[in-house]
Design a protein around this motif. Structure first.
Motif, PDB file in Angstrom:
ATOM      1  N   VAL A 115      34.225  88.390  24.812  1.00  0.00           N
ATOM      2  CA  VAL A 115      33.840  87.542  25.931  1.00  0.00           C
ATOM      3  C   VAL A 115      34.652  87.790  27.075  1.00  0.00           C
ATOM      4  O   VAL A 115      35.715  87.948  27.049  1.00  0.00           O
ATOM      5  CB  VAL A 115      34.076  86.202  25.257  1.00  0.00           C
ATOM      6  CG1 VAL A 115      33.883  84.870  26.424  1.00  0.00           C
ATOM      7  CG2 VAL A 115      33.403  85.624  24.045  1.00  0.00           C
ATOM      8  N   ARG A 116      33.839  87.823  28.154  1.00  0.00           N
ATOM      9  CA  ARG A 116      34.521  87.984  29.528  1.00  0.00           C
ATOM     10  C   ARG A 116      34.830  86.933  30.259  1.00  0.00           C
ATOM     11  O   ARG A 116      36.032  86.712  30.619  1.00  0.00           O
ATOM     12  CB  ARG A 116      33.336  88.584  30.514  1.00  0.00           C
ATOM     13  CG  ARG A 116      33.491  90.177  30.603  1.00  0.00           C
ATOM     14  CD  ARG A 116      32.917  90.538  31.814  1.00  0.00           C
ATOM     15  NE  ARG A 116      33.195  91.938  32.264  1.00  0.00           N
ATOM     16  CZ  ARG A 116      32.513  92.695  33.166  1.00  0.00           C
ATOM     17  NH1 ARG A 116      32.161  92.111  33.880  1.00  0.00           N
ATOM     18  NH2 ARG A 116      33.119  93.904  33.086  1.00  0.00           N
ATOM     19  N   GLU A 117      34.109  85.570  30.188  1.00  0.00           N
ATOM     20  CA  GLU A 117      34.412  84.517  30.625  1.00  0.00           C
ATOM     21  C   GLU A 117      33.328  83.432  30.235  1.00  0.00           C
ATOM     22  O   GLU A 117      32.295  83.644  29.848  1.00  0.00           O
ATOM     23  CB  GLU A 117      34.581  84.562  32.203  1.00  0.00           C
ATOM     24  CG  GLU A 117      33.125  85.177  33.007  1.00  0.00           C
ATOM     25  CD  GLU A 117      33.413  85.255  34.486  1.00  0.00           C
ATOM     26  OE1 GLU A 117      33.732  84.266  35.102  1.00  0.00           O
ATOM     27  OE2 GLU A 117      33.182  86.338  34.821  1.00  0.00           O
ATOM     28  N   VAL A 118      33.609  82.087  30.491  1.00  0.00           N
ATOM     29  CA  VAL A 118      32.540  81.054  30.325  1.00  0.00           C
ATOM     30  C   VAL A 118      32.477  80.188  31.747  1.00  0.00           C
ATOM     31  O   VAL A 118      33.424  80.068  32.569  1.00  0.00           O
ATOM     32  CB  VAL A 118      33.451  80.226  29.335  1.00  0.00           C
ATOM     33  CG1 VAL A 118      32.414  78.749  29.181  1.00  0.00           C
ATOM     34  CG2 VAL A 118      33.542  80.480  28.114  1.00  0.00           C
ATOM     35  N   CYS A 147      26.713  75.597  28.756  1.00  0.00           N
ATOM     36  CA  CYS A 147      27.703  76.530  29.525  1.00  0.00           C
ATOM     37  C   CYS A 147      26.808  77.879  29.429  1.00  0.00           C
ATOM     38  O   CYS A 147      26.162  78.102  28.362  1.00  0.00           O
ATOM     39  CB  CYS A 147      28.816  76.708  28.838  1.00  0.00           C
ATOM     40  SG  CYS A 147      29.914  75.185  29.162  1.00  0.00           S
ATOM     41  N   ILE A 148      27.464  78.775  29.997  1.00  0.00           N
ATOM     42  CA  ILE A 148      26.902  80.421  30.136  1.00  0.00           C
ATOM     43  C   ILE A 148      28.113  81.169  29.652  1.00  0.00           C
ATOM     44  O   ILE A 148      29.280  81.095  30.427  1.00  0.00           O
ATOM     45  CB  ILE A 148      26.372  80.795  31.334  1.00  0.00           C
ATOM     46  CG1 ILE A 148      25.306  79.779  31.855  1.00  0.00           C
ATOM     47  CG2 ILE A 148      26.062  82.317  31.382  1.00  0.00           C
ATOM     48  CD1 ILE A 148      24.551  80.169  33.312  1.00  0.00           C
ATOM     49  N   ILE A 149      28.119  82.043  28.390  1.00  0.00           N
ATOM     50  CA  ILE A 149      29.037  82.693  28.099  1.00  0.00           C
ATOM     51  C   ILE A 149      28.785  84.181  28.428  1.00  0.00           C
ATOM     52  O   ILE A 149      27.852  84.438  28.130  1.00  0.00           O
ATOM     53  CB  ILE A 149      29.254  82.521  26.357  1.00  0.00           C
ATOM     54  CG1 ILE A 149      29.803  81.276  26.158  1.00  0.00           C
ATOM     55  CG2 ILE A 149      30.576  83.512  26.282  1.00  0.00           C
ATOM     56  CD1 ILE A 149      29.668  80.981  24.454  1.00  0.00           C
ATOM     57  N   ILE A 168      26.625  93.779  30.372  1.00  0.00           N
ATOM     58  CA  ILE A 168      27.111  92.252  30.729  1.00  0.00           C
ATOM     59  C   ILE A 168      25.907  91.539  30.595  1.00  0.00           C
ATOM     60  O   ILE A 168      24.856  91.587  31.467  1.00  0.00           O
ATOM     61  CB  ILE A 168      27.707  92.295  32.033  1.00  0.00           C
ATOM     62  CG1 ILE A 168      28.855  93.434  32.235  1.00  0.00           C
ATOM     63  CG2 ILE A 168      28.332  90.734  32.393  1.00  0.00           C
ATOM     64  CD1 ILE A 168      29.926  93.230  31.035  1.00  0.00           C
ATOM     65  N   ILE A 169      25.903  90.230  29.863  1.00  0.00           N
ATOM     66  CA  ILE A 169      24.714  89.310  29.827  1.00  0.00           C
ATOM     67  C   ILE A 169      25.292  88.228  29.664  1.00  0.00           C
ATOM     68  O   ILE A 169      26.603  87.960  29.052  1.00  0.00           O
ATOM     69  CB  ILE A 169      23.786  89.690  28.473  1.00  0.00           C
ATOM     70  CG1 ILE A 169      24.590  89.597  27.220  1.00  0.00           C
ATOM     71  CG2 ILE A 169      23.063  90.830  28.693  1.00  0.00           C
ATOM     72  CD1 ILE A 169      23.711  89.461  25.868  1.00  0.00           C
ATOM     73  N   GLY A 170      24.737  86.984  29.774  1.00  0.00           N
ATOM     74  CA  GLY A 170      25.166  85.681  29.684  1.00  0.00           C
ATOM     75  C   GLY A 170      24.342  85.238  28.582  1.00  0.00           C
ATOM     76  O   GLY A 170      23.176  85.395  28.517  1.00  0.00           O
ATOM     77  N   THR A 171      24.936  84.160  27.881  1.00  0.00           N
ATOM     78  CA  THR A 171      24.340  83.636  26.854  1.00  0.00           C
ATOM     79  C   THR A 171      24.284  82.023  26.977  1.00  0.00           C
ATOM     80  O   THR A 171      25.589  81.786  27.219  1.00  0.00           O
ATOM     81  CB  THR A 171      24.903  83.922  25.219  1.00  0.00           C
ATOM     82  OG1 THR A 171      26.378  83.781  25.410  1.00  0.00           O
ATOM     83  CG2 THR A 171      24.610  85.516  25.230  1.00  0.00           C
ATOM     84  N   LEU A 172      23.345  81.348  27.017  1.00  0.00           N
ATOM     85  CA  LEU A 172      23.235  80.037  27.253  1.00  0.00           C
ATOM     86  C   LEU A 172      23.375  78.950  26.018  1.00  0.00           C
ATOM     87  O   LEU A 172      22.811  79.533  25.109  1.00  0.00           O
ATOM     88  CB  LEU A 172      21.803  79.594  27.861  1.00  0.00           C
ATOM     89  CG  LEU A 172      21.767  78.191  28.602  1.00  0.00           C
ATOM     90  CD1 LEU A 172      22.773  78.258  29.795  1.00  0.00           C
ATOM     91  CD2 LEU A 172      20.152  77.986  28.815  1.00  0.00           C
TER      92      LEU A 172
END
Length: 169
Positions: free
Chosen positions: A24-27, A75-77, A89-93
């Motif tokens: 995990v990079r950020e939330v 949120c987007i992780i 790098i991807i965002g997961t909703l």
């Protein structure tokens, strides 16, 4: 040796999931997501993350859960996924982020063969957080290499990207 790992927990519907904190990079709070035509149903679109277009994928749809409207808790992780030796790098909703917690490796059980909303291929193991079971996901197995390649191909170039040196000459 009892090794403790840290996990970020989040919810989808009534289930609690976790990702190893090292991936995990950020939330992020829910941001404006730009839809991209002709992408898989689980791809919500892209967001601008500090000048880079990052694809955002809906875990609910990927796991075959019914879609719901976004809420103040959505949120987007931002995660790092290994793809062919490279990191993507991807965002997961997700419906909501809960907390970071530690769990000993010896307290994590093998994934169940059935009874969860997702295929057990994606599950690293099952843990407990208080009275609740936590489904620990393997972020590198949620999306196949083909799916990640398709998502990467749909993401536009970074915002403000410049041409290579040869093209500027």
């Amino acid at each position: 040796m009892n090794e403790n790992n840290q996990y970020l927990t989040f919810s989808l519907a009534e289930e609690i999931f976790a990702l190893d904190i090292s991936s995990v990079r950020e939330v992020l709070e829910l941001a404006s997501i730009t839809r991209i035509p002709r992408t898989p149903p689980y791809m919500r679109g892209v967001i601008n993350l500090r000048g880079h277009a990052v694809p955002v994928l809906e875990l609910r749809r990927k796991f075959g859960m019914p879609p719901v409207s976004d809420t103040v808790n959505t949120c987007i992780i931002i995660v790092e996924v290994e793809m062919g030796g490279d990191t993507t790098i991807i965002g997961t909703l997700v419906d909501s982020v809960r907390e970071v917690f530690e769990m000993g490796q010896d307290t994590i059980e093998a994934p169940p063969r059935m009874g969860t909303a997702i295929k057990s291929d994606f599950i690293r193991g099952m843990g407990r957080q208080g009275e609740h079971f936590v489904i620990i996901l393997d972020v590198n197995r949620i999306f196949s290499a083909e799916e990640l390649a398709e998502v990467s191909a749909t993401a536009p170039a970074p915002v403000g990207a410049t041409a290579p040196e040869e093209a500027r000459a």
